[in-house]
Design an enzyme around this catalytic site. Structure first.
Site, PDB file in Angstrom:
ATOM      1  N   HIS A   1     -61.123 -45.649  -1.607  1.00 42.01           N
ATOM      2  CA  HIS A   1     -61.195 -47.033  -1.144  1.00 42.01           C
ATOM      3  C   HIS A   1     -59.836 -47.730  -1.169  1.00 42.01           C
ATOM      4  O   HIS A   1     -59.668 -48.783  -0.568  1.00 42.01           O
ATOM      5  CB  HIS A   1     -62.232 -47.829  -1.941  1.00 42.01           C
TER       6      HIS A   1
ATOM      7  N   ASP B   1     -65.105 -40.889  -3.873  1.00 45.66           N
ATOM      8  CA  ASP B   1     -64.081 -41.941  -3.933  1.00 45.66           C
ATOM      9  C   ASP B   1     -62.719 -41.413  -4.360  1.00 45.66           C
ATOM     10  O   ASP B   1     -62.051 -42.010  -5.203  1.00 45.66           O
ATOM     11  CB  ASP B   1     -64.528 -43.065  -4.871  1.00 45.66           C
TER      12      ASP B   1
ATOM     13  N   SER C   1     -57.279 -49.217  -9.472  1.00 45.15           N
ATOM     14  CA  SER C   1     -57.942 -48.072  -8.846  1.00 45.15           C
ATOM     15  C   SER C   1     -56.932 -47.013  -8.427  1.00 45.15           C
ATOM     16  O   SER C   1     -55.916 -47.311  -7.805  1.00 45.15           O
ATOM     17  CB  SER C   1     -58.732 -48.515  -7.620  1.00 45.15           C
TER      18      SER C   1
END
Length: 616
Positions: A105, A136, A220
């Protein structure tokens, strides 16, 4: 006075972070039994530096980089156009093979990706090698050899950390431009769907590790390290506003599976699933009805996708799955994990490489059978992601705009979707080329007077016959040169147009609404040419990569604004965890607004709970 959360979430100094890695593992020295002075802790990827008279291993900052991503996504309500570009940031770290591991993402909908080393000022252009949205994770590389000078790959641990084990998270979250380090302990090991729950679409659950370390927007893709300095996971998710000190990392089994799958096929963007629906067998009457008697336990199959792996392996509705690869499934759907811990049986499916075979024991009409199921992703009737560099499919007939139902369209128009289209999207795919076709707009013109739409209706039939996909619809429309075009919608209403007049007014309609072509390029025969689709130039390997589009609107968390897509749930409804990893507004994009991480909240139908996020 600062809040408790602020204390728990603060960034650490280098000294504190070094203490967190070494901790009690540093033996005392003879000169000072309590301090550990004189001891040198080192690994093959670290060097030692003196800190206040104490030699400890350094944190591998040089291997953790900041990711700068410029993104652009199509306008799904006017599919011949692109939305304004935006920018966001995330984290990544160096692994073997001169590659950078990050979250999918973080680079979703990318047009250009650049990375900057810790302590550096130059941003190097990066190439996206592979993206897998189901787990992911994504891989990047940099062709400039100067970027890799003095950088060492981090080693990935080959085990899932134990509960209450110390961990440290390194990344580039909001709040500053430099690297940030937070620490905490492993709070829980569980299973979660890594992808956003796209309205009515099911997701494969994978193993996830919960930490109480602060994981915020921009973290992230950053690494989580254990006390030995090994990577125990990749930061990817957290709750936004609904709970404190809850963050998640992607552990070794998922990372290892992704890297192994990349070596086989870099274009794969999914994980294994069986393509079934099931329910728990906790009710005694349910078990008695399906002859699930002791010592048997398991889960009841309620739905089998016609094109799914389970159907190909021989599993039928009303079968009871008793075990998978020798692991017995309890009536609550869990299997033994370690010691007194249990996890959902689904992770045994998702953790396997695509093409590998699972041995499954089932109960059918009171008799035990064994079947072999070759793991593969189930075909999607409603596609979740678009291929990088492509535009949505569309067809315009007499000003009526048709398009297939996708998650990108649902992101921006879920509340406007008709009930018939909603129910059709919930069904399983029966043919490889099957699509759900809807009408998204009517470009006003005298030829389509009276055909206004309030919701997005399903196309049921064309001239009395079923239509399987957009290409078939275009072929059937083109075949009628003179006569009527009868479009029967899902609610029983009709749109009837004169074929000859449609062609006569086509040019005027396109000029009025600045439409470049009557259809998207992928609907044209190979021999024809058309105005280029509204794609953007992307820095990518010549492999297909799938992106998950998001839309942003507004929601508040403290002083930061988070985009909201569609209606949002109350912060008191933390039904599911949301990916959080990239912070927005880092580089100049044409969108001046700043986004926070992966979209503060994702659009959901009122039929579903919403997932809160702190990213993008």
């Amino acid at each position: 006075m600062p809040s408790t959360r602020a204390k728990r979430s603060r960034s650490m100094s280098v000294t504190e972070a070094s203490d967190a890695i070494v901790g009690a593992s540093v033996p005392p020295s003879p000169s000072n039994p309590s301090s550990g002075v004189g001891r040198t802790i080192s690994t093959d990827f670290d060097r030692t530096v003196p800190v206040s008279g104490l030699k400890t291993k350094t944190i591998p900052f040089t291997s953790v980089v900041k990711v700068f991503c410029v993104t652009a996504r199509p306008n799904y309500l006017q599919p011949w156009q692109m939305n304004r570009q935006e920018s966001c940031t995330g984290s990544a770290f160096h692994i073997e093979g001169n590659m950078l591991l990050t979250n999918a993402h973080v680079v979703r909908d990318y047009t250009t990706v650049r990375v900057r080393r810790h302590g550096g000022s130059d941003k190097f252009q990066a190439t996206v090698l592979s993206i897998n949205h189901a787990c992911d994770l994504a891989l990047l590389t940099v062709t400039d050899e100067q970027f890799w000078t003095g950088m060492f790959p981090l080693h990935i641990s080959e085990k899932i950390p134990q509960l209450y084990e110390n961990a440290m998270v390194i990344g580039y979250p909001l709040g500053g431009d430099n690297v940030c380090v937070t620490r905490g302990v492993v709070s829980r090991v569980t299973t979660l769907p890594y992808e956003d729950s796209k309205f009515f679409l099911s997701n494969q659950e994978l193993v996830a590790v919960q930490l109480d370390a602060a994981i915020n927007s921009g973290n992230s893709g950053g690494p989580a390290l254990d006390e030995a300095g090994r990577i125990v996971g990749v930061a990817f998710s957290g709750y936004a506003g609904s709970a404190d000190n809850i963050g998640y990392i992607i552990p070794y089994p998922v990372i290892n599976n992704f890297l192994a799958q990349f070596k086989r096929d870099p274009t794969v963007s999914r994980v294994c699933d069986f393509g079934i629906g099931y329910m728990l067998c906790e009710n005694p009457s349910l078990r008695a009805r399906h002859k699930v008697l002791p010592p048997h336990t398991g889960v009841l199959v309620t739905k089998v996708a016609p094109l799914g792996a389970a159907h190909k392996g021989g599993i039928k509705e009303d079968d009871v799955i008793l075990s998978i690869d020798g692991c017995k499934i309890a009536n609550d759907g869990s299997i033994d994990f370690r010691q007194d811990e249990r996890l959902s049986w689904q992770h045994k499916v998702g953790d396997r490489l695509i093409g590998s075979v699972s041995e499954v024991e089932i109960l059918r009409n009171g008799k035990v059978k064994k079947v072999s199921i070759k793991g593969e992703p189930s075909p999607e009737l409603v596609p979740r992601h678009r291929v990088v560099g492509t535009a949505p499919t569309y067809l315009i007939v007499g000003g009526v705009v048709f398009t297939p139902l996708t998650c990108g369209l649902l992101d921006v128009a879920v509340e406007a979707l008709s009930e018939e289209a909603w129910q059709r999207g919930r069904s399983s795919k029966k043919f490889d080329d099957e699509e759900v076709i809807v009408v998204i707009s009517v470009l006003g013109d005298p030829i389509n007077h009276g055909y206004e739409i309030n919701r997005l209706p399903l196309l049921q039939k064309f001239n009395g016959k079923d239509v399987r996909n957009m290409k078939e619809l275009k072929a059937k429309v083109d075949a009628i040169e003179d006569g009527f075009l009868h479009f029967l919608l899902g609610d029983g209403k009709s749109m009837i147009l004169d074929a000859k007049k449609c062609r006569e007014t086509e040019e005027a309609i396109f000029k009025t609404y600045a439409v470049p072509s009557a259809c998207s390029r992928n609907l044209l025969p190979d021999s024809e040419t058309a105005t280029p689709a509204p794609t953007t130039t992307a820095t990518a390997a010549p492999k297909k990569e799938f992106k998950q589009p998001k839309k942003a609107a507004a929601a508040k968390k403290g002083k930061k604004k988070e985009p909201v897509l569609g209606s949002v749930s109350s912060p008191s409804e933390p039904v599911s965890v949301a990916n959080i990893g990239r912070s927005a507004g880092a580089e100049a994009g044409s969108s001046g607004a700043k986004r926070k991480g992966r979209a503060a909240t994702d659009a959901r139908s009122p039929r579903q709970a919403k997932r809160r996020s702190t990213a993008k």
